[in-house]
Design a protein around this motif. Sequence first.
Motif, short mmCIF file in Angstrom:
data_model
loop_
_atom_site.label_atom_id
_atom_site.label_comp_id
_atom_site.label_asym_id
_atom_site.label_seq_id
_atom_site.Cartn_x
_atom_site.Cartn_y
_atom_site.Cartn_z
N UNK A 183 0.84 3.14 5.57
CA UNK A 183 1.30 2.64 4.28
C UNK A 183 1.08 1.13 4.16
N UNK A 184 1.38 0.39 5.24
CA UNK A 184 1.17 -1.06 5.21
C UNK A 184 -0.31 -1.41 5.20
N UNK A 185 -1.12 -0.58 5.86
CA UNK A 185 -2.56 -0.83 5.85
C UNK A 185 -3.13 -0.68 4.44
N UNK A 186 -2.68 0.35 3.74
CA UNK A 186 -3.14 0.54 2.36
C UNK A 186 -2.64 -0.58 1.46
N UNK A 187 -1.38 -0.97 1.66
CA UNK A 187 -0.82 -2.06 0.85
C UNK A 187 -1.56 -3.37 1.12
N UNK A 188 -1.88 -3.63 2.40
CA UNK A 188 -2.61 -4.85 2.73
C UNK A 188 -4.01 -4.83 2.12
N UNK A 195 -5.66 -10.67 -3.89
CA UNK A 195 -5.86 -12.04 -3.43
C UNK A 195 -7.26 -12.53 -3.77
N UNK A 196 -8.24 -11.63 -3.66
CA UNK A 196 -9.62 -12.01 -4.01
C UNK A 196 -9.74 -12.33 -5.49
N UNK A 214 1.26 -17.63 -3.02
CA UNK A 214 2.24 -16.55 -2.99
C UNK A 214 1.59 -15.24 -2.54
N UNK A 215 0.42 -14.97 -3.07
CA UNK A 215 -0.28 -13.73 -2.69
C UNK A 215 -0.68 -13.75 -1.21
N UNK A 216 -1.12 -14.90 -0.74
CA UNK A 216 -1.50 -14.99 0.67
C UNK A 216 -0.28 -14.81 1.58
N UNK A 217 0.87 -15.32 1.13
CA UNK A 217 2.09 -15.11 1.91
C UNK A 217 2.47 -13.64 1.96
N UNK A 218 2.36 -12.97 0.81
CA UNK A 218 2.67 -11.54 0.78
C UNK A 218 1.71 -10.76 1.66
N UNK A 219 0.43 -11.16 1.64
CA UNK A 219 -0.55 -10.46 2.46
C UNK A 219 -0.27 -10.67 3.94
N UNK A 220 0.12 -11.88 4.33
CA UNK A 220 0.44 -12.14 5.73
C UNK A 220 1.66 -11.33 6.16
N UNK A 221 2.64 -11.20 5.28
CA UNK A 221 3.83 -10.41 5.60
C UNK A 221 3.48 -8.94 5.80
N UNK A 222 2.61 -8.41 4.97
CA UNK A 222 2.19 -7.01 5.11
C UNK A 222 1.45 -6.80 6.43
N UNK A 223 0.60 -7.74 6.79
CA UNK A 223 -0.14 -7.61 8.05
C UNK A 223 0.80 -7.67 9.25
N UNK A 224 1.83 -8.52 9.17
CA UNK A 224 2.81 -8.60 10.26
C UNK A 224 3.59 -7.29 10.38
N UNK A 225 3.98 -6.72 9.25
CA UNK A 225 4.69 -5.44 9.27
C UNK A 225 3.80 -4.32 9.81
N UNK A 395 0.89 -7.29 -9.44
CA UNK A 395 1.35 -7.43 -8.07
C UNK A 395 2.83 -7.08 -7.96
N UNK A 396 3.65 -7.53 -8.92
CA UNK A 396 5.08 -7.22 -8.89
C UNK A 396 5.35 -5.73 -8.99
N UNK A 397 4.61 -5.04 -9.87
CA UNK A 397 4.79 -3.60 -10.00
C UNK A 397 4.27 -2.88 -8.75
N UNK A 398 3.21 -3.41 -8.16
CA UNK A 398 2.69 -2.79 -6.94
C UNK A 398 3.70 -2.92 -5.81
#
Length: 435
Positions: A183-188, A195-196, A214-225, A395-398
Amino acid sequence: MGQGAQHAKCLIAATVLLAGCGAELTSPVTRFLSGDATATPAIPAEKPRGAETSPIIAELRSRHAVLAPGSPYAQVAQSVLAADARVAEAELRAARLRAEAASRNWLPTIGPRVSLTSLGDLVADLVVNQVLFDNGRKKAERDLAKADVELAAVGLAEDGNTRVFEALSLYLAAEEGRATERQYAQAAEDMTQFEWVMNERVKGGVSDMSDLNVLRQKLADLRAKRSAAREKTETALAELGAMSATPLTGLSGLGGLAAAPDGPEPLAVLRAQAERDRALAEARIARASHLPGLSANVSGGNSPTNYGLQMDAQPFGLGTGASLDAIEAGTETAKRRVAETREAEERKLQSQARQLEALRRQAAEAGALTHQAKTNLDLFQRQYDGGQRQVMDVVGVYETYARAIETELSLTYRAARAELEIARIRGVLAEGALM
């Protein structure tokens, strides 16, 4: 043959005959034990020909595992049980041997007696002793040995069920970790696309750099999870592999666990019953030791043959009555503890059943919310493609959609654990006859 030897043989025969009149040739202990002490089945089988059966042993042997044959759960259970050191089985075998020895405690005891005379000569005699009346002590000793076998059998069942429960808990942790990682892989992956897009808008001067950060922070959080979920899976699989006889890395999926039946008593209740029987036998032994007993003995050999009757009893004191009352109070405590344990286990079962029902309902509701969130995401995506929405709106809805999936996964596996806990309390995670 000398007259002393003749007297000794006659007295031995007489004492054996008296003992046979007052004792059972086949005790309750041996009636439910199967022949060879080194046999593989650890829970003893009952003897045929209508012999008396231990209710606890019969209960343990009659219960069946709720794991569907061929399912991932069943394969995990089979593998971890095959790798079990089976310490509890060795303890049961020792208890069975002690019970076999106790089943013959009504027979005469024969042993040597060596003494040094005043003249410096060694005198060796053969002493035969037969208990004629002991206020039920010998029978209580047989019952005590029987209760020890029952306790060891319950311990074996608990050991097998606990081992399967721990293995399946690890399997569920690995499965949840794999599902969460996907799930996190798909979200990332999706967040990388956002982000692109935002990066291109920043390059074109359309969007602000803060949105990209903000998007890069969210992406880093998803990768950490995602990394944490992968590590959780690897840890659970490594621990599961350490307690398995065969590799289990190819297994996947839930299911294979039928509803736990309402009939079998929880293993904790069976343990309390066996401990009650053991306490009652110990109390009868303690009571008999305060009362007078009668035994016959004969000795003969180098010295003249001696035979007669002997009365054995502890000296009575002012506290003897209180000691007997304390023994009676102990038996009442043991009986009440069974009722207390049954109530506690029933409370656990009811709590887990209600929790399982609630988790299943919540998981169904979470599934509906996930579907609704996906519908909203598709709508926002179409509006974005039509120029009606900003990237951050999508992004918010996603994120709402991703959280709904995460909640649904969590509730699904919590329900699976609750179902597993009910089976553990019931003691139906391992076959009683095959442990």
